[in-house]
Motif scaffolding. Structure first.
Motif, PDB file in Angstrom:
ATOM      1  N   MET A   1       0.834  -1.186   0.000  1.00 62.19           N
ATOM      2  CA  MET A   1       0.000   0.000   0.000  1.00 62.19           C
ATOM      3  C   MET A   1       0.877   1.247   0.000  1.00 62.19           C
ATOM      4  O   MET A   1       2.095   1.182   0.179  1.00 62.19           O
ATOM      5  CB  MET A   1      -0.925   0.005   1.218  1.00 62.19           C
ATOM      6  CG  MET A   1      -0.278  -0.355   2.544  1.00 62.19           C
ATOM      7  SD  MET A   1       0.707   0.957   3.320  1.00 62.19           S
ATOM      8  CE  MET A   1      -0.599   1.985   3.946  1.00 62.19           C
ATOM      9  N   VAL A   2       0.210   2.399  -0.228  1.00 60.83           N
ATOM     10  CA  VAL A   2       0.873   3.700  -0.135  1.00 60.83           C
ATOM     11  C   VAL A   2       0.016   4.588   0.755  1.00 60.83           C
ATOM     12  O   VAL A   2      -1.197   4.692   0.551  1.00 60.83           O
ATOM     13  CB  VAL A   2       1.058   4.358  -1.516  1.00 60.83           C
ATOM     14  CG1 VAL A   2       1.647   5.765  -1.352  1.00 60.83           C
ATOM     15  CG2 VAL A   2       1.958   3.515  -2.404  1.00 60.83           C
ATOM     16  N   SER A   3       0.636   5.202   1.733  1.00 64.19           N
ATOM     17  CA  SER A   3      -0.068   6.085   2.662  1.00 64.19           C
ATOM     18  C   SER A   3       0.513   7.490   2.557  1.00 64.19           C
ATOM     19  O   SER A   3       1.722   7.661   2.376  1.00 64.19           O
ATOM     20  CB  SER A   3       0.100   5.562   4.098  1.00 64.19           C
ATOM     21  OG  SER A   3      -0.324   6.522   5.044  1.00 64.19           O
ATOM     22  N   TYR A   4      -0.369   8.483   2.663  1.00 65.83           N
ATOM     23  CA  TYR A   4       0.093   9.869   2.794  1.00 65.83           C
ATOM     24  C   TYR A   4      -0.547  10.464   4.036  1.00 65.83           C
ATOM     25  O   TYR A   4      -1.776  10.392   4.212  1.00 65.83           O
ATOM     26  CB  TYR A   4      -0.269  10.723   1.583  1.00 65.83           C
ATOM     27  CG  TYR A   4      -0.169  12.209   1.898  1.00 65.83           C
ATOM     28  CD1 TYR A   4       1.068  12.781   2.196  1.00 65.83           C
ATOM     29  CD2 TYR A   4      -1.296  13.022   1.966  1.00 65.83           C
ATOM     30  CE1 TYR A   4       1.176  14.121   2.542  1.00 65.83           C
ATOM     31  CE2 TYR A   4      -1.202  14.360   2.300  1.00 65.83           C
ATOM     32  CZ  TYR A   4       0.038  14.912   2.585  1.00 65.83           C
ATOM     33  OH  TYR A   4       0.134  16.235   2.947  1.00 65.83           O
ATOM     34  N   VAL A   5       0.261  11.059   4.904  1.00 63.73           N
ATOM     35  CA  VAL A   5      -0.229  11.692   6.133  1.00 63.73           C
ATOM     36  C   VAL A   5       0.420  13.056   6.276  1.00 63.73           C
ATOM     37  O   VAL A   5       1.645  13.188   6.163  1.00 63.73           O
ATOM     38  CB  VAL A   5       0.092  10.829   7.375  1.00 63.73           C
ATOM     39  CG1 VAL A   5      -0.277  11.577   8.653  1.00 63.73           C
ATOM     40  CG2 VAL A   5      -0.654   9.510   7.317  1.00 63.73           C
ATOM     41  N   ASP A   6      -0.416  14.053   6.518  1.00 67.11           N
ATOM     42  CA  ASP A   6       0.083  15.381   6.872  1.00 67.11           C
ATOM     43  C   ASP A   6       0.247  15.409   8.387  1.00 67.11           C
ATOM     44  O   ASP A   6      -0.680  15.730   9.129  1.00 67.11           O
ATOM     45  CB  ASP A   6      -0.894  16.459   6.409  1.00 67.11           C
ATOM     46  CG  ASP A   6      -0.355  17.874   6.634  1.00 67.11           C
ATOM     47  OD1 ASP A   6       0.651  18.014   7.360  1.00 67.11           O
ATOM     48  OD2 ASP A   6      -0.943  18.833   6.104  1.00 67.11           O
ATOM     49  N   GLY A   7       1.427  15.023   8.842  1.00 65.49           N
ATOM     50  CA  GLY A   7       1.680  14.912  10.267  1.00 65.49           C
ATOM     51  C   GLY A   7       1.747  16.237  10.991  1.00 65.49           C
ATOM     52  O   GLY A   7       1.774  16.268  12.226  1.00 65.49           O
ATOM     53  N   ARG A   8       1.752  17.345  10.251  1.00 69.05           N
ATOM     54  CA  ARG A   8       1.818  18.661  10.900  1.00 69.05           C
ATOM     55  C   ARG A   8       0.567  18.946  11.706  1.00 69.05           C
ATOM     56  O   ARG A   8       0.578  19.778  12.617  1.00 69.05           O
ATOM     57  CB  ARG A   8       2.011  19.747   9.844  1.00 69.05           C
ATOM     58  CG  ARG A   8       3.275  19.588   9.015  1.00 69.05           C
ATOM     59  CD  ARG A   8       3.286  20.573   7.866  1.00 69.05           C
ATOM     60  NE  ARG A   8       2.053  20.483   7.084  1.00 69.05           N
ATOM     61  CZ  ARG A   8       1.552  21.467   6.358  1.00 69.05           C
ATOM     62  NH1 ARG A   8       2.201  22.621   6.295  1.00 69.05           N
ATOM     63  NH2 ARG A   8       0.431  21.295   5.683  1.00 69.05           N
ATOM     64  N   ALA A   9      -0.537  18.254  11.376  1.00 65.29           N
ATOM     65  CA  ALA A   9      -1.807  18.506  12.060  1.00 65.29           C
ATOM     66  C   ALA A   9      -1.947  17.687  13.336  1.00 65.29           C
ATOM     67  O   ALA A   9      -2.910  17.883  14.088  1.00 65.29           O
ATOM     68  CB  ALA A   9      -2.970  18.190  11.112  1.00 65.29           C
ATOM     69  N   ALA A  10      -1.022  16.774  13.608  1.00 61.20           N
ATOM     70  CA  ALA A  10      -1.141  15.917  14.788  1.00 61.20           C
ATOM     71  C   ALA A  10      -0.923  16.731  16.059  1.00 61.20           C
ATOM     72  O   ALA A  10      -0.104  17.654  16.088  1.00 61.20           O
ATOM     73  CB  ALA A  10      -0.121  14.786  14.716  1.00 61.20           C
ATOM     74  N   PRO A  11      -1.642  16.391  17.125  1.00 65.96           N
ATOM     75  CA  PRO A  11      -1.429  17.094  18.397  1.00 65.96           C
ATOM     76  C   PRO A  11       0.028  16.987  18.842  1.00 65.96           C
ATOM     77  O   PRO A  11       0.609  15.902  18.849  1.00 65.96           O
ATOM     78  CB  PRO A  11      -2.356  16.357  19.369  1.00 65.96           C
ATOM     79  CG  PRO A  11      -3.373  15.675  18.514  1.00 65.96           C
ATOM     80  CD  PRO A  11      -2.673  15.346  17.233  1.00 65.96           C
ATOM     81  N   GLY A  12       0.628  18.118  19.186  1.00 69.55           N
ATOM     82  CA  GLY A  12       1.997  18.118  19.677  1.00 69.55           C
ATOM     83  C   GLY A  12       3.068  17.968  18.626  1.00 69.55           C
ATOM     84  O   GLY A  12       4.251  17.834  18.956  1.00 69.55           O
ATOM     85  N   SER A  13       2.692  18.006  17.322  1.00 67.65           N
ATOM     86  CA  SER A  13       3.677  17.740  16.277  1.00 67.65           C
ATOM     87  C   SER A  13       4.814  18.765  16.272  1.00 67.65           C
ATOM     88  O   SER A  13       5.929  18.446  15.859  1.00 67.65           O
ATOM     89  CB  SER A  13       3.001  17.699  14.907  1.00 67.65           C
ATOM     90  OG  SER A  13       2.423  18.957  14.573  1.00 67.65           O
TER      91      SER A  13
END
Length: 456
Positions: A375-387
């Motif tokens: 699979m291929v995943s894309y995540v905008d981790g900047r939106a995670a709490p505490g990032s």
């Protein structure tokens, strides 16, 4: 994202946080989700065959100075009582995966001093062994500990993957830090109750029961599978695994863009009717076309099933895989590919609540799913709490040693960079070919980003 075999912790005093209760677990009647069933049964099969496995995901991060054990104990106790994932579970050795629960208020946490481990290799091996032992017991599969040092202390925790996903790990990082600092300062912390994952399992079962092979929601799956008579997509380069066997894997990590380059790349994609994720898929598709001449890009991609804001605090495995498919136009440009990828992703995303396993059960004879689907995943981790604190805390996700039949990729955009991690079969062919493909994908993305920055 780091394989535990590549983790190099500095030695220190090891303390673990032991979870205890004075109550007897009672059964619950909520079936495991499709992904939980597949994960738990694969793990049980490995154990029955005597194979060592690491069916967990983990996180490590640093706290300044020598960690306050009372404050960390208080933090972990508050967290495990708040989240259903730590007081409900499925018995992995039972044929029907019987569910159990405990009263959350009965859970207590106690620090247990392990001792000083003075070698990095010894420390890593110890933590790895303990993660493997503690996260497959059936009872709340959690290992939490800290490596105490005078300058900085490293918190580590691992959870059976059946009960957590990447979003959930990010929530735990932020919550543990918040609870720890509140306990140290004597400041009350008032967190609302978090919804539980069992309600999500109930909804998934109702959704599965409502589907038939003729349901319009399965049209995207039907088209995806029809391309190769039910086969899953083949990777654009030779992997040396024609039998699609589950082989020992290896991990590649590529820096792709700096944060400034990533923002320019997103702006370029927006001008061509797409987002950052569509741009990444477009680069993958364009590189595939250049390598193979195949103008149809197909891949399973990960999407969240947290459909409503109230589900954001849920701790669990609330991720599905959906079929992304799009066709490149003749003599495609990157701009053409972005628009096609965005349309394909929007169509795939619309089926976020169609369970992968149920779709294949209805559309394929036997409904077989690879144990680890590429699979291929894309995540905008900047939106995670505490990032914003990840760099300061040296926070990273740990995984067990890789196994792979094909190639899985994770594109992640963090506050300081965008990168891609790839899990590949550890074969000479994959080791030689996959980096060439990823180099070309990165080149396409960098060229687009550079052009956008010059234009601005």
């Amino acid at each position: 994202m780091t394989q535990i075999l590549d983790w190099r912790p500095e030695p220190g005093e090891v303390v673990e946080f032991e979870l205890a209760t004075d109550r007897t677990p009672v059964p619950h009647d909520v079936p495991a989700s499709h992904f939980q069933q597949a994960h738990l049964r694969l793990a049980a099969a490995h154990r029955a065959a005597g194979r060592r496995q690491s069916p967990w995901v983990a996180m490590v991060f640093d706290l300044p100075g020598r960690a306050d054990l009372d404050a960390l104990t208080d933090a972990w106790q508050g967290l495990v009582r708040r989240h259903e994932a730590f007081h409900t579970w499925y018995e992995p050795e039972s044929e029907d995966l019987t569910g159990f629960r405990l009263p959350p208020g009965s859970l207590t946490v106690h620090p247990v001093r392990v001792g000083d481990l003075t070698s990095t290799d010894e420390l890593r091996a110890y933590v790895h062994r303990r993660m493997d032992e503690q996260t497959w017991t059936g009872r709340p599969g959690l290992l939490a500990g800290v490596i105490r040092r005078d300058t900085a202390s490293t918190v580590y925790f691992a959870i059976d993957h059946a009960y957590t996903d990447g979003h959930s790990l990010a929530l735990l990082f932020d919550e543990i830090c918040s609870r720890y600092h509140a306990a140290r300062s004597g400041t009350p912390i008032d967190l609302p109750p978090a919804p539980g994952y069992l309600d999500c399992n109930r909804r998934e079962r109702r959704r599965s029961a409502s589907l038939t092979a003729a349901a319009p929601e399965l049209a995207a799956w039907s088209e995806f599978l029809a391309v190769r008579d039910g086969d899953f997509p083949r990777f654009p380069v030779e992997l040396g695994n024609d039998a699609d066997a589950l082989l020992p894997g290896r991990r590649l990590q590529y820096p792709v863009l700096t944060d400034a380059e990533a923002r320019a790349f997103r702006a370029h994609c927006a001008r061509h009717r797409g987002g950052f994720g569509a741009g990444a898929f477009a680069a993958l598709a364009l590189a595939q076309w250049e390598f193979t001449g195949n103008d149809v890009y197909r891949v399973l991609t990960a999407v969240s099933t947290r459909a409503y804001p109230r589900l954001l605090p849920v701790h669990g495995w609330l991720v599905n895989l959906v079929p992304l498919l799009f066709r490149l136009p003749a003599s495609p440009t990157f701009a053409d590919a972005i628009a096609a990828a965005q349309q394909g992703f929007q169509r795939a995303r619309a089926g976020y609540d169609v369970p992968l396993h149920r779709a294949l059960e209805l559309l394929l004879d036997g409904g077989d799913v690879p144990s680890i689907p590429p699979m291929v995943s894309y995540v905008d981790g900047r939106a995670a709490p505490g990032s914003r604190d990840y760099l300061r805390a040296n926070a990273t996700v740990l995984t067990g040693p890789d196994n792979a039949s094909g190639v899985s990729m994770w594109f992640n955009w963090f506050p300081d960079r965008a990168d891609v991690v790839a899990s590949i079969p550890d074969t000479p062919e994959a080791t030689a070919g996959v980096p060439k493909y990823l180099d070309r994908v990165r080149e396409i993305m960098l060229t687009a980003s550079s052009g956008a920055r010059r234009a601005s």
